[in-house]
Design a protein around this motif. Structure first.
Motif, PDB file in Angstrom:
ATOM      1  N   LEU A 126      44.978  27.704  18.764  1.00 62.39           N
ATOM      2  CA  LEU A 126      44.848  29.129  19.091  1.00 62.39           C
ATOM      3  C   LEU A 126      43.535  29.585  18.482  1.00 62.39           C
ATOM      4  N   LEU A 127      42.571  29.892  19.331  1.00 62.45           N
ATOM      5  CA  LEU A 127      41.300  30.396  18.822  1.00 62.45           C
ATOM      6  C   LEU A 127      41.410  31.921  18.784  1.00 62.45           C
ATOM      7  N   GLU A 128      41.165  32.483  17.609  1.00 63.51           N
ATOM      8  CA  GLU A 128      41.341  33.928  17.445  1.00 63.51           C
ATOM      9  C   GLU A 128      40.096  34.555  16.819  1.00 63.51           C
ATOM     10  N   ALA A 129      39.946  35.858  17.027  1.00 66.20           N
ATOM     11  CA  ALA A 129      38.881  36.610  16.356  1.00 66.20           C
ATOM     12  C   ALA A 129      39.357  38.044  16.245  1.00 66.20           C
ATOM     13  N   ASP A 130      38.659  38.842  15.437  1.00 64.03           N
ATOM     14  CA  ASP A 130      39.110  40.223  15.325  1.00 64.03           C
ATOM     15  C   ASP A 130      38.756  40.974  16.615  1.00 64.03           C
ATOM     16  N   PRO A 131      39.608  41.953  16.995  1.00 61.91           N
ATOM     17  CA  PRO A 131      39.441  42.634  18.286  1.00 61.91           C
ATOM     18  C   PRO A 131      38.060  43.235  18.511  1.00 61.91           C
ATOM     19  N   GLU A 132      37.450  43.781  17.440  1.00 61.45           N
ATOM     20  CA  GLU A 132      36.112  44.378  17.586  1.00 61.45           C
ATOM     21  C   GLU A 132      35.085  43.334  18.026  1.00 61.45           C
ATOM     22  N   SER A 133      35.145  42.150  17.416  1.00 62.74           N
ATOM     23  CA  SER A 133      34.200  41.083  17.781  1.00 62.74           C
ATOM     24  C   SER A 133      34.417  40.659  19.221  1.00 62.74           C
ATOM     25  N   ILE A 134      35.677  40.570  19.631  1.00 60.50           N
ATOM     26  CA  ILE A 134      35.963  40.145  21.006  1.00 60.50           C
ATOM     27  C   ILE A 134      35.399  41.171  21.997  1.00 60.50           C
ATOM     28  N   SER A 135      35.592  42.472  21.719  1.00 58.16           N
ATOM     29  CA  SER A 135      35.042  43.508  22.608  1.00 58.16           C
ATOM     30  C   SER A 135      33.535  43.380  22.712  1.00 58.16           C
ATOM     31  N   ARG A 136      32.896  43.155  21.553  1.00 56.84           N
ATOM     32  CA  ARG A 136      31.429  43.038  21.526  1.00 56.84           C
ATOM     33  C   ARG A 136      30.972  41.832  22.338  1.00 56.84           C
ATOM     34  N   ARG A 137      31.687  40.706  22.189  1.00 51.76           N
ATOM     35  CA  ARG A 137      31.319  39.484  22.919  1.00 51.76           C
ATOM     36  C   ARG A 137      31.483  39.705  24.419  1.00 51.76           C
ATOM     37  N   ARG A 138      32.535  40.405  24.811  1.00 55.34           N
ATOM     38  CA  ARG A 138      32.738  40.673  26.246  1.00 55.34           C
ATOM     39  C   ARG A 138      31.629  41.571  26.786  1.00 55.34           C
ATOM     40  N   ARG A 139      31.249  42.590  26.002  1.00 58.59           N
ATOM     41  CA  ARG A 139      30.199  43.510  26.480  1.00 58.59           C
ATOM     42  C   ARG A 139      28.876  42.764  26.631  1.00 58.59           C
ATOM     43  N   LYS A 140      28.621  41.840  25.707  1.00 62.65           N
ATOM     44  CA  LYS A 140      27.368  41.062  25.728  1.00 62.65           C
ATOM     45  C   LYS A 140      27.254  40.256  27.027  1.00 62.65           C
ATOM     46  N   ASP A 141      28.392  39.783  27.536  1.00 65.52           N
ATOM     47  CA  ASP A 141      28.403  38.933  28.734  1.00 65.52           C
ATOM     48  C   ASP A 141      28.607  39.734  30.018  1.00 65.52           C
ATOM     49  N   ALA A 142      28.581  41.078  29.912  1.00 67.58           N
ATOM     50  CA  ALA A 142      29.002  41.915  31.048  1.00 67.58           C
ATOM     51  C   ALA A 142      28.270  41.590  32.354  1.00 67.58           C
ATOM     52  N   GLY A 143      26.963  41.211  32.258  1.00 62.28           N
ATOM     53  CA  GLY A 143      26.213  40.903  33.478  1.00 62.28           C
ATOM     54  C   GLY A 143      26.567  39.558  34.097  1.00 62.28           C
ATOM     55  N   ILE A 144      27.137  38.671  33.289  1.00 60.26           N
ATOM     56  CA  ILE A 144      27.395  37.304  33.752  1.00 60.26           C
ATOM     57  C   ILE A 144      28.855  37.144  34.157  1.00 60.26           C
ATOM     58  N   ARG A 145      29.742  37.692  33.336  1.00 60.28           N
ATOM     59  CA  ARG A 145      31.175  37.523  33.579  1.00 60.28           C
ATOM     60  C   ARG A 145      31.803  38.887  33.818  1.00 60.28           C
ATOM     61  N   ASN A 146      32.800  38.893  34.708  1.00 63.39           N
ATOM     62  CA  ASN A 146      33.469  40.142  35.037  1.00 63.39           C
ATOM     63  C   ASN A 146      34.811  40.210  34.303  1.00 63.39           C
ATOM     64  N   ARG A 147      34.744  40.300  32.939  1.00 60.76           N
ATOM     65  CA  ARG A 147      35.985  40.318  32.153  1.00 60.76           C
ATOM     66  C   ARG A 147      36.534  41.740  32.078  1.00 60.76           C
ATOM     67  N   GLU A 148      37.864  41.841  31.875  1.00 58.31           N
ATOM     68  CA  GLU A 148      38.507  43.156  31.756  1.00 58.31           C
ATOM     69  C   GLU A 148      37.996  43.873  30.504  1.00 58.31           C
ATOM     70  N   GLU A 149      37.914  45.222  30.595  1.00 60.15           N
ATOM     71  CA  GLU A 149      37.646  46.048  29.405  1.00 60.15           C
ATOM     72  C   GLU A 149      38.994  46.364  28.787  1.00 60.15           C
ATOM     73  N   ASP A 150      39.171  46.110  27.503  1.00 61.46           N
ATOM     74  CA  ASP A 150      40.457  46.362  26.863  1.00 61.46           C
ATOM     75  C   ASP A 150      40.268  47.157  25.583  1.00 61.46           C
ATOM     76  N   SER A 151      41.290  47.944  25.221  1.00 62.56           N
ATOM     77  CA  SER A 151      41.271  48.632  23.923  1.00 62.56           C
ATOM     78  C   SER A 151      41.566  47.588  22.837  1.00 62.56           C
ATOM     79  N   PRO A 152      41.205  47.892  21.562  1.00 59.06           N
ATOM     80  CA  PRO A 152      41.537  46.964  20.474  1.00 59.06           C
ATOM     81  C   PRO A 152      43.041  46.682  20.423  1.00 59.06           C
ATOM     82  N   GLN A 153      43.868  47.691  20.756  1.00 58.12           N
ATOM     83  CA  GLN A 153      45.332  47.490  20.726  1.00 58.12           C
ATOM     84  C   GLN A 153      45.753  46.469  21.769  1.00 58.12           C
TER      85      GLN A 153
END
Ligand code: ATP
Ligand code: MG
Length: 201
Positions: A126-153
């Motif tokens: 199980l690879l895990e990270a804190d929710p804030e880091s995950i949101s930041r990583r998703r935003r960084k890739d926004a132009g390449i990958r079409n991942r869902e936007e999610d709240s930290p909860q």
């Protein structure tokens, strides 16, 4: 009832929610294995399913996969599992996948019991990270990958589902569960922790 299988290699399934860093960390894990002269094949479950979906004219891009009907997803999953099972009979395999995929009908298991019984993994990571880091990583890739936007909860909920899923599969199949934290800037350390699962006995 399924029992642990004996095979020449090890099958390690690496799960984690989108954007946590699975592909990045697995590339590091593969480099460590190469340095130690250990052969490991890196398989992305979604890539196998995507190849099959394209061949059947079901989707045009990768992120459309999540919007396929559950029945389509199940049959793509089963075909991919059979291919992976036969590869893992002779080789070490690192399988990059998701424990739960968010669909319009709710969380869909990436490794339901009929898939787990076909794969019979040795270990689930199980690879895990804190929710804030995950949101930041998703935003960084926004132009390449079409991942869902999610709240930290929601991110936390998704990660909790992952733990529940791994625990269930461990009880059902006898595999071990390794929880690895992918800390900011430390994907190589996470990769090393995963590579050590293949250390020679
Ligand atoms: P998906 O399930 O959608 O394929 P993933 O879990 O494979 O996602 P990656 O594509 O590997 O995630 O990583 C997402 C982003 O996070 C990438 O931009 C990657 O460079 C970055 N990243 C990965 N690990 C770390 C880390 N430890 N520190 C900082 N950034 C990271
Ligand atoms: Mg990935």
């Amino acid at each position: 009832m399924a029992k642990r299988v004996s095979r020449e290699g090890k099958l390690v399934i690496v799960t984690g929610i989108p954007g946590v860093g699975k592909t990045t960390v697995l590339n590091s894990a593969i480099s460590y294995c190469k340095e130690s002269m250990i052969d490991v094949i890196h398989i992305n479950y979604g890539d196998l399913m995507f190849e099959e979906a394209i061949a059947n004219g079901l989707v045009k891009d990768r992120d459309e996969m999540r919007r396929l009907s559950i029945n389509h997803q199940i049959s793509l999953q089963l075909n991919a599992a059979n291919r992976i099972r036969s590869i893992s009979e002779k080789n070490n395999v690192l399988l990059d996948t998701h424990m739960f995929i968010r669909t319009i009908d709710g969380y869909m298991p990436g490794i339901p019991i009929w898939i787990a019984e076909s794969l019979m993994p040795d270990t689930i990571v199980l690879l895990e990270a804190d929710p804030e880091s995950i949101s930041r990583r998703r935003r960084k890739d926004a132009g390449i990958r079409n991942r869902e936007e999610d709240s930290p909860q929601k991110i936390e909920e998704h990660q909790l589902m992952g733990r529940a899923g791994a625990a269930s599969l461990a009880i059902l199949t006898g595999c071990t569960v390794l929880i690895v934290e992918n800390r900011e800037g430390e994907h190589e350390a996470a990769g090393r922790a995963i590579a050590s699962l293949f250390r020679r006995q």
